[in-house]
Design a protein around this motif. Structure first.
Motif, PDB file in Angstrom:
ATOM      1  N   HIS A  11       3.405  10.084  -9.579  1.00  0.00           N
ATOM      2  CA  HIS A  11       2.862  10.182 -10.937  1.00  0.00           C
ATOM      3  C   HIS A  11       2.094  11.490 -11.136  1.00  0.00           C
ATOM      4  CE1 HIS A  11       1.295   8.699 -14.749  1.00  0.00           C
ATOM      5  NE2 HIS A  11       0.147   9.242 -14.392  1.00  0.00           N
ATOM      6  N   ASP A  12       1.469  11.968 -10.061  1.00  0.00           N
ATOM      7  CA  ASP A  12       0.679  13.199 -10.158  1.00  0.00           C
ATOM      8  C   ASP A  12       1.510  14.448  -9.898  1.00  0.00           C
ATOM      9  OD1 ASP A  12      -1.619  11.810 -10.788  1.00  0.00           O
ATOM     10  OD2 ASP A  12      -2.183  11.525  -8.700  1.00  0.00           O
ATOM     11  N   GLY A  68      -0.098  -0.244 -14.459  1.00  0.00           N
ATOM     12  CA  GLY A  68      -1.508   0.140 -14.604  1.00  0.00           C
ATOM     13  C   GLY A  68      -1.701   1.651 -14.626  1.00  0.00           C
ATOM     14  N   ILE A  69      -0.930   2.338 -13.812  1.00  0.00           N
ATOM     15  CA  ILE A  69      -1.025   3.805 -13.798  1.00  0.00           C
ATOM     16  C   ILE A  69      -0.718   4.359 -15.185  1.00  0.00           C
ATOM     17  CG2 ILE A  69       0.091   5.907 -12.952  1.00  0.00           C
ATOM     18  CD1 ILE A  69       0.403   4.669 -10.271  1.00  0.00           C
ATOM     19  N   GLN A  95       2.556   1.666  -3.435  1.00  0.00           N
ATOM     20  CA  GLN A  95       1.609   2.081  -4.483  1.00  0.00           C
ATOM     21  C   GLN A  95       1.161   3.529  -4.289  1.00  0.00           C
ATOM     22  OE1 GLN A  95      -1.525  -0.858  -4.746  1.00  0.00           O
ATOM     23  NE2 GLN A  95      -0.043  -2.523  -4.930  1.00  0.00           N
ATOM     24  N   ALA A  96       0.915   3.904  -3.035  1.00  0.00           N
ATOM     25  CA  ALA A  96       0.518   5.294  -2.763  1.00  0.00           C
ATOM     26  C   ALA A  96       1.615   6.256  -3.193  1.00  0.00           C
ATOM     27  CB  ALA A  96       0.206   5.462  -1.278  1.00  0.00           C
ATOM     28  N   GLU A 116       3.478  15.084  -7.299  1.00  0.00           N
ATOM     29  CA  GLU A 116       3.714  15.446  -5.902  1.00  0.00           C
ATOM     30  C   GLU A 116       5.179  15.171  -5.556  1.00  0.00           C
ATOM     31  OE1 GLU A 116       1.231  16.713  -3.610  1.00  0.00           O
ATOM     32  OE2 GLU A 116       0.458  17.108  -5.621  1.00  0.00           O
ATOM     33  N   PHE A 176       0.599  -2.538 -10.556  1.00  0.00           N
ATOM     34  CA  PHE A 176       0.006  -1.228 -10.241  1.00  0.00           C
ATOM     35  C   PHE A 176       0.762  -0.117 -10.971  1.00  0.00           C
ATOM     36  CE2 PHE A 176      -0.362   2.658  -7.782  1.00  0.00           C
ATOM     37  CZ  PHE A 176      -1.729   2.764  -7.616  1.00  0.00           C
ATOM     38  N   LEU A 184       0.832  -1.215   0.000  1.00  0.00           N
ATOM     39  CA  LEU A 184       0.000   0.000   0.000  1.00  0.00           C
ATOM     40  C   LEU A 184       0.861   1.257   0.000  1.00  0.00           C
ATOM     41  CD1 LEU A 184      -3.096  -0.472   2.341  1.00  0.00           C
ATOM     42  CD2 LEU A 184      -3.055  -0.026  -0.115  1.00  0.00           C
ATOM     43  N   SER A 197       1.598   6.540  -6.976  1.00  0.00           N
ATOM     44  CA  SER A 197       0.441   7.332  -7.406  1.00  0.00           C
ATOM     45  C   SER A 197       0.711   8.821  -7.224  1.00  0.00           C
ATOM     46  CB  SER A 197      -0.795   6.904  -6.602  1.00  0.00           C
ATOM     47  OG  SER A 197      -1.925   7.641  -6.997  1.00  0.00           O
ATOM     48  N   ALA A 198       1.225   9.188  -6.042  1.00  0.00           N
ATOM     49  CA  ALA A 198       1.495  10.605  -5.770  1.00  0.00           C
ATOM     50  C   ALA A 198       2.605  11.134  -6.666  1.00  0.00           C
ATOM     51  CB  ALA A 198       1.872  10.790  -4.303  1.00  0.00           C
ATOM     52  N   LEU A 210      -3.562   3.580 -17.606  1.00  0.00           N
ATOM     53  CA  LEU A 210      -4.720   4.457 -17.392  1.00  0.00           C
ATOM     54  C   LEU A 210      -4.490   5.814 -18.038  1.00  0.00           C
ATOM     55  CD1 LEU A 210      -5.607   3.700 -13.657  1.00  0.00           C
ATOM     56  CD2 LEU A 210      -6.885   3.016 -15.684  1.00  0.00           C
TER      57      LEU A 210
END
Lengths: 185, 362
Positions: B14-15, B43-44, B7-8, B17, B40, B4, B11-12, B47
């Motif tokens: 990628h955006d 997958g990012i 992956q978090a 951050e 994951f 977790l 994700s951050a 997407l």
């Protein structure tokens, strides 16, 4: 002579001063994002088109009110989201419900030009919670930083971060994507 | 590092951050060992590449066409403001007084400006020529008065009351877009506007009630049995009879078999006192883009306040002014004047519309 490229705030100001070309430039630059959000919201092409048109009418009418305190994309996202919600509340459009159990292993390895995979991603997006989808759209479609998305959604930036993360996890799980980005068989 | 957490972090990051180099390195190391996190991360990216459905061709042009009347109105307003500025500026071009006032030393620390008198506002009327000016004005006024009496030119145009009901969003009919349409193209005998400038939305008529297209039904099994037919050409082609089915939804919608299959058609409704009232039409709607009209039992109002057919009866849930049939309660239905905003269920309608209690089972 070719006009130098103007950024969004300049286009908004020019459109407000009556520059028709500036407004058209804004529409062309952002309509895909607006339409995509509406399509994911309603799950229907006609509703998405109506909503998109309504968004731009509202944007045009609100041009004098834009003070530049937020980014144009944040402003646009807020209008888009509210327009979709208003249409739904007014009963003028219905959002087609999706059962997450109906969305499984739909993506394919070939993402480019694969309409089938795109459609299924949109279906999957409509199967996740509206809050997560809104946060995901704000970041992925409108390119908002977490802080701006939080302002538009009325939640802290940390909440946006969690929602976007949750949305991604749900989508990747729903579409059963593997390490290559294809469907896990 | 847990899955977790890794992956978090992806994700951050990628955006855009800010994440620390050390954390990212730890997450990447974890990813190499973990199939789930590796999926994951991939997958990012997937997407990102696959996510946006593009707006259909022609939508931008449709939007620009819809906004064009607003732009025209804005241009007129800007031009009007410019004219007003020009008129205001005319005062500066009035004749220079023959006798200059005392000069002012504007470079002084505190320039002393002569106190203006009432006559100083009419400088052009001072000096030796003042009585000649007075005579000229009198002659002009007399000429204008004669012209007024003889020809009637200058009579204020007869305008309808364009005052909006306090707090309401519905325009009086003479103030509406529809009114302009009616002036441009006289109404037919049934009250329908011949050439409405705003394209009507996609509508069908079933048993006098109006519906808008909704979602396409992938599974037709819920849409049974047949409950009737309606007449429409849909978006194009010839007018034909289309079967109507009971909708699997409980929102008063119907299902219509069209060229693209079975589609849910949602009722066009507005709310008042928690009751749903549905748009009706007294005339046929045989293809998309046709506006509903009043039922024929109501003469089209000849005034902004709805008379003689209607009287103002309050507002609906969206603060739009509604009109009851004269002598009848609104629970039986009500009218809405043309000119409601585009966000209204009847937005853009150039005609008066009639809303009756929505049938639970069409």
């Amino acid at each position: 002579m070719k006009q130098p490229q103007r950024d969004d705030p300049e286009l908004v100001r020019a459109a407000n001063d009556g520059d028709v070309g500036a407004f058209e430039e804004l529409v062309r630059a952002h309509t895909d994002a607006v339409y995509a959000h509406a399509y994911r919201f309603f799950g229907d092409i006609n509703a998405a088109q109506d909503a998109t048109q309504e968004v731009w009418i509202k944007v045009y009418q609100a041009l004098p009110e834009f003070q530049g305190r937020s980014a144009v994309s944040t402003w646009l996202f807020r209008i888009t989201r509210n327009t979709c919600l208003d249409m739904l509340r007014a009963g003028r459009r219905v959002a087609t419900p999706i059962d997450p159990l109906d969305v499984t292993g739909a993506a394919s390895d070939d993402t480019a030009g694969d309409a089938g995979s795109r459609v299924d991603l949109q279906t999957a997006l409509r199967a996740i919670s509206p809050e997560d989808r809104d946060a995901f759209n704000a970041v992925a479609l409108f390119g908002l930083p977490y802080a701006d998305a939080g302002t538009a959604l009325g939640v802290p930036a940390g909440t946006v971060k969690s929602r976007v993360f949750r949305a991604r996890r749900a989508l990747i799980a729903l579409l059963s994507l593997d390490a290559q980005g294809g469907v896990a068989r | 590092m847990t899955c977790l957490e890794a992956q978090a972090l992806f994700s951050a990051e990628h955006d855009g951050e800010t994440v620390s180099e050390a954390e990212l390195a730890a997450a990447s190391a974890h990813c190499e060992e973990c199939a789930e996190c590796s999926a994951f991360a991939a997958g990012i990216r997937w997407l990102d590449e696959a996510q946006v459905p593009a707006a259909p061709e022609g939508l931008v042009e449709r939007i620009l066409a819809a906004v064009a009347p607003l732009q025209e109105a804005r241009e007129n307003a800007i031009a009007l403001a410019a004219d007003e500025d020009e008129v205001a500026g005319l005062g500066l071009e009035l004749p220079v007084p023959e006798e200059d006032p005392a000069p002012v030393d504007w470079l002084a620390e505190s320039p002393t400006v002569p106190t203006p008198t009432i006559w100083s506002r009419f400088e052009w009327f001072q000096g030796p020529t003042r009585w000649a000016s007075f005579g000229a004005i009198g002659a002009l006024a007399a000429t204008a008065l004669i012209a007024f009496v003889v020809t009637g030119i200058g009579t204020p145009p007869k305008t309808a009351d364009t005052t909006l009901t306090a707090g309401s969003t519905s325009a009086a009919p003479e103030a509406s877009f529809g009114s302009a349409a009616q002036k441009a193209a006289p109404a037919a005998s049934d009250g329908r506007v011949n050439a409405a400038p705003v394209q009507a939305p996609d509508l069908v008529l079933y048993k006098e009630f109006v519906y808008r297209p909704g979602a396409l039904l992938a599974d037709a099994s819920g849409a049974t049995p047949t409950i009737g037919t309606l007449t429409t050409a849909f978006a194009s082609g010839s007018v034909r009879t289309a079967p109507v089915y009971r909708s699997p939804l409980t929102d008063g919608s119907i299902v219509v078999k069209g060229p693209d299959g079975l589609r849910v058609y949602a009722p066009v409704v507005r709310m008042r006192s928690s009751v749903r009232y549905q748009l009706t039409s007294g005339g046929p709607i045989e293809r998309f883009g046709v506006w509903p009209i009043l039922p024929t039992r109501f003469p089209v109002p000849s005034t902004a306040d709805g008379t003689p057919s209607f009287v103002v009866a309050g507002t609906d849930a969206d603060n739009v002014t509604i009109y009851a049939a004269t002598g009848r309660p609104t629970s039986e239905g009500f009218a809405v004047a043309p000119g409601t905003p585009t966000t209204d269920p009847a937005g853009g309608n150039p005609n008066w519309t009639w809303w009756a209690p929505a049938p639970a089972n069409p």
